[in-house]
Enzyme design. Structure first.
Site, PDB file in Angstrom:
ATOM      1  N   ASN A  78     -82.639-117.008   7.923  1.00 27.55           N
ATOM      2  CA  ASN A  78     -82.528-116.169   6.655  1.00 27.55           C
ATOM      3  C   ASN A  78     -83.647-115.529   6.779  1.00 27.55           C
ATOM      4  OD1 ASN A  78     -80.656-117.785   5.540  1.00 27.55           O
ATOM      5  ND2 ASN A  78     -82.013-118.699   3.783  1.00 27.55           N
ATOM      6  N   ARG A  96     -64.840-111.319   4.974  1.00 23.56           N
ATOM      7  CA  ARG A  96     -65.682-112.040   6.295  1.00 23.56           C
ATOM      8  C   ARG A  96     -63.710-113.337   6.359  1.00 23.56           C
ATOM      9  NH1 ARG A  96     -70.710-111.308   7.069  1.00 23.56           N
ATOM     10  NH2 ARG A  96     -72.139-110.911   4.594  1.00 23.56           N
ATOM     11  N   ARG A 117     -71.318-107.567   7.341  1.00 21.35           N
ATOM     12  CA  ARG A 117     -72.817-107.516   8.219  1.00 21.35           C
ATOM     13  C   ARG A 117     -72.375-109.102   8.944  1.00 21.35           C
ATOM     14  NH1 ARG A 117     -77.337-106.186   4.844  1.00 21.35           N
ATOM     15  NH2 ARG A 117     -77.152-104.674   5.071  1.00 21.35           N
ATOM     16  N   HIS A 172     -66.085-105.324  -0.991  1.00 22.27           N
ATOM     17  CA  HIS A 172     -66.041-106.855  -1.255  1.00 22.27           C
ATOM     18  C   HIS A 172     -65.524-107.727  -1.662  1.00 22.27           C
ATOM     19  CE1 HIS A 172     -69.769-109.700  -2.415  1.00 22.27           C
ATOM     20  NE2 HIS A 172     -69.273-109.697  -1.066  1.00 22.27           N
ATOM     21  N   TYR A 188     -69.560-123.727   1.238  1.00 21.11           N
ATOM     22  CA  TYR A 188     -69.925-122.655  -0.120  1.00 21.11           C
ATOM     23  C   TYR A 188     -69.057-123.152  -2.114  1.00 21.11           C
ATOM     24  CZ  TYR A 188     -71.495-118.678   2.599  1.00 21.11           C
ATOM     25  OH  TYR A 188     -72.220-118.145   3.664  1.00 21.11           O
ATOM     26  N   ARG A 222     -79.156-117.895  -7.991  1.00 24.35           N
ATOM     27  CA  ARG A 222     -79.764-118.185  -6.264  1.00 24.35           C
ATOM     28  C   ARG A 222     -80.962-117.212  -5.968  1.00 24.35           C
ATOM     29  NH1 ARG A 222     -75.471-118.027  -2.378  1.00 24.35           N
ATOM     30  NH2 ARG A 222     -76.841-116.540  -1.816  1.00 24.35           N
ATOM     31  N   HIS A 235     -72.703-119.961  -4.339  1.00 25.18           N
ATOM     32  CA  HIS A 235     -72.073-118.243  -4.551  1.00 25.18           C
ATOM     33  C   HIS A 235     -71.340-118.017  -5.209  1.00 25.18           C
ATOM     34  CE1 HIS A 235     -69.667-115.299  -2.045  1.00 25.18           C
ATOM     35  NE2 HIS A 235     -70.640-114.943  -1.212  1.00 25.18           N
TER      36      HIS A 235
END
Length: 753
Positions: free
Chosen positions: A74, A403, A433, A463, A496, A592, A620
């Site tokens: 992270n 993704r 990303r 997205h 997730y 979160r 998530h």
């Protein structure tokens, strides 16, 4: 969810809170910088919570190591993207202050101070606690100097046979400029002298990426044989003199460089977005250096040389008392031999409405299905796409891909569908990303199969997570839709927490079709009734929902807001939440990561509570709940409440309108999360977090554990005796939840702090 109690206000009180045109705008009243937490510092507090999971002695040992690696990973990304951006602002002498009133220089100074504190905690934890505990369990991560003679001899042979051929010393002198080292690369700076004691010579030795960073030493076949590891960098450092025959080594010190990895894409200039992103990917690993990590014993003159080479200052350098990154400990986490030192294995259950070999389309004509991942298996979404591929009645498939995995069965199914002659349209976001290269690979394969591939929308990231299947049923053409809060990524769907809605409801599926047409065609956004869509109307409609709760509270009607998000940054939304709080609306936020709102401030946010849950699974899913005077509205979405989601991305928030499914969110999911007293931390007005504890006789509830037990109980019902196998009947999650089985291992117990 109990209704909030409210009392009608006087007309003067209502005007004071809800009439900006009479008093002031929300920004003028609540826009004081002291009302906002800095975004970057809030993110660091999130990563501190990740580190706390590694520090938690109630965690299984290898899980603690796992959180240590996540903390490091992270932080790498934080420097690559966020700190890189702040340094650019400083270099360009940007004077603009953030909403929190801090300048870029002030933010940078606070970041590096906090990061040093976190590093100190991380390395103290590793050396003083985790390493000894690993050793007690027969797992050793050793320095070369600690090895006995026979082990050292093996290590030397390994170096000569497996590592030495990979090494290339790169001289640094007047005729050899300092090499351009890749992002996150691990290297050694070597200084040597000739036997005639001439000027010191410098060279760089890059630690090869094709050799394991953590090397397992040979072990016997006995169950009690120890597991011994050594660091690759330590091995190279030990025998580095063999790379420089005839020279006298005067020192060798490891270092690691982090570079700016953000991609810079000018959509107006990028005629071919795919080619532009490929070029930027090649450059991203060579961006400007933003951080230098060195060993704790690195001499000052070595450090000064490196800082000069990378054009950095001492503020950018971090001396680390141990391995230069904990991400190299990943082999410990991945080793299945350490299963007793990990969380109890978890296998997601199938939703009873979708048993094996079911006709998905028949089920969805009868009912909507809501899946809660990873407690409900994501395999069912993969199966839906695979069945659509094989079904001759399916004419077209449309999907957004943000993704997905490198070996994605979903993309393989889409390729098969295109090869079979079906109309396949994939909106592939090339700018996801760190997944850009994978997405480019899939985009090319999809195009080769005959699928229509669209590389997003100019100026926006796609997205949202949408799948549309067009099928010729016996009565008519019908749309079947999947809407999700997470990605079409089978691997991350196991770690997730997310939601999936499967539906054939006419109006909602028509609106999804409209969104696809808006993204792929030239038509403008027509405005929709059910879906909120960014960048068109999501923020404005959310603001109206918040204002409606405010007005309902002022009128004495039930009013409450609950939002579960990854991040809360948008300042207009925060100001509206402050306004709602002052009107006595109860606001519960489960955030979160980043939260720029300050809760529990008198006469501003005293009715706002913010908690954060960091646990085994990455939280998530996004949930938006509005009490709506007793007729609750529930939306699920892929969008956080951030300016980038509202204005720079294509996002969708979709309503859950089926009463049983909506009640599942309201009566089971939200209360379970809000009542967590093990993994939840509560945000304090000063921006720090306090771990929640049970109050009085209250049990130690842990939301993720409870959801796992629900799933396990459901799995037992579906795989038990024939009398228990009633896969065609939906088992409400709330019914199972009340009788969830007791945990069977210590690592799965709802811990008692």
């Amino acid at each position: 969810m109990p209704e909030a109690q409210a009392t009608a206000r006087t007309e003067e009180e209502i005007n004071a809170i809800a009439a900006p045109e009479i008093v002031q705008s929300a920004h003028e009243r609540f826009g004081d910088p002291k009302n906002f937490i800095n975004r970057e510092l809030s993110w660091l507090e999130f990563n501190r919570r990740v580190l706390e999971e590694a520090q938690d002695q109630r965690q299984p040992l290898i899980e603690r190591v796992k959180f240590l690696t996540i903390f490091s990973s992270n932080l790498d990304e934080f420097f690559e993207i966020r700190v890189a951006g702040i340094k650019q602002q400083i270099e360009s002498q940007t004077s603009e202050l953030g909403p929190d009133g801090l300048s870029p220089t002030e933010v940078f100074n606070r970041i590096q101070k906090t990061v040093r504190e976190l590093f100190a905690e991380q390395y103290t934890l590793w050396k003083n606690e985790l390493l000894p505990k690993l050793a007690k369990n027969g797992i050793y991560v050793r320095e070369i100097s600690e090895l006995p003679a026979k082990r050292a001899a093996w290590a030397h042979r390994y170096f000569l046979e497996e590592v030495f051929p990979m090494l290339t010393p790169l001289a640094v002198d007047a005729s050899h400029p300092f090499p351009h080292l890749l992002n996150r690369s691990h290297n050694l700076l070597v200084r040597a002298k000739t036997r005639r004691r001439g000027e010191p010579l410098h060279a760089i030795v890059q630690v090869p990426r094709v050799v394991p960073r953590l090397i397992l030493l040979p072990r016997g076949s006995g169950a009690n044989e120890p597991w011994e590891y050594i660091y690759l960098a330590s091995l190279i450092k030990q025998y580095i003199g063999e790379l420089f025959p005839g020279l006298i080594l005067d020192g060798a010190h490891a270092f690691r460089v982090t570079r700016n990895s953000d991609l810079y894409i000018d959509d107006e200039e990028a005629e071919n977005l795919l080619r532009m992103i490929e070029q930027q990917l090649r450059r991203s690993s060579r961006g400007n250096a933003v951080r230098l990590e060195v060993e704790a014993d690195c001499p000052k003159d070595f450090l000064s040389l490196l800082l000069d080479f990378f054009n950095l200052t001492e503020a950018d350098a971090y001396k680390l008392d141990g391995p230069l990154t904990m991400t190299h400990l990943a082999p410990l986490v991945a080793n299945d031999a350490f299963v007793k030192l990990k969380d109890r294995p978890f296998q997601p259950a199938r939703d009873p409405a979708l048993p094996p070999h079911v006709d998905f389309f028949e089920v969805l004509r009868r009912q909507d299905v809501l899946l809660h991942h990873p407690y409900d298996s994501f395999d069912q979404i993969v199966e839906l796409i695979e069945k659509a591929t094989a079904d001759p009645q399916v004419l077209a498939i449309k999907i957004t891909l943000y993704r997905t995995s490198g070996d994605s069965p979903i993309v393989e199914a889409l390729i098969d569908a295109a090869n079979a002659g079906k109309q396949v349209t994939a909106i592939v976001e090339l700018r996801a990303r760190f997944d850009e290269a994978t997405n480019i690979q899939w985009a090319r394969r999809l195009e080769e199969s005959g699928a229509h591939v669209i590389y997003g929308v100019v100026g926006l990231k796609t997205h949202c997570k949408m799948l549309l299947i067009v099928r010729r049923d016996a009565d008519r053409l019908r749309h079947y839709v999947h809407l999700g809060t997470g990605n079409y990524h089978p691997r991350t769907a196991r770690i997730y927490t997310d939601f999936s809605l499967l539906t054939s409801e006419a109006q909602l599926t028509e609106e999804v079709a409209t969104v696809f047409n808006t993204l792929t065609g030239l038509a403008g956004y027509p405005g929709l009734k059910k879906l909120m869509v960014a960048p068109f109307d999501m923020q404005s409609r959310l603001v109206k929902c918040i204002e409606r709760e405010r007005d309902n509270a002022l009128a004495g009607k039930p009013a409450r807001i609950v939002a579960k998000l990854n991040s809360l940054v948008d300042h207009e939304v925060i100001e509206r939440l402050y306004e709602a709080s002052r009107a006595d609306v109860t606001v519960d936020l489960i955030v979160r990561g980043i939260c720029c709102l300050r809760p529990k401030i008198p006469d501003l946010s005293e009715n706002i509570r913010v908690i954060s849950i960091v646990g085994r699974f990455l939280e998530h899913s996004r949930i938006y709940y509005f009490e709506n005077a007793g007729d609750p509205l529930v939306y699920l979405s892929s969008a956080d409440w951030m300016p980038r989601n509202f204005f720079r991305r294509i996002e969708v928030a979709f309503p859950i309108e089926t009463p049983a499914l909506r009640n599942q969110i309201i009566s089971d999911v939200i209360p379970t999360v809000l009542n967590d007293r093990v993994k939840a931390r509560e945000l304090q007005p000063n921006g720090t977090y306090r771990r929640l504890q049970p109050e009085g006789p209250e049990p130690s509830r842990q939301a993720q554990w409870q959801f796992r037990e629900v799933s396990r109980e459901r799995m037992k019902k579906l795989t038990g005796s024939k009398k228990q196998k009633r896969a065609d009947k939906l088992i409400p999650i709330s019914v199972v939840h009340k009788d969830a089985a007791a945990p069977s291992t210590a690592s799965e117990k709802p811990f008692t702090p």
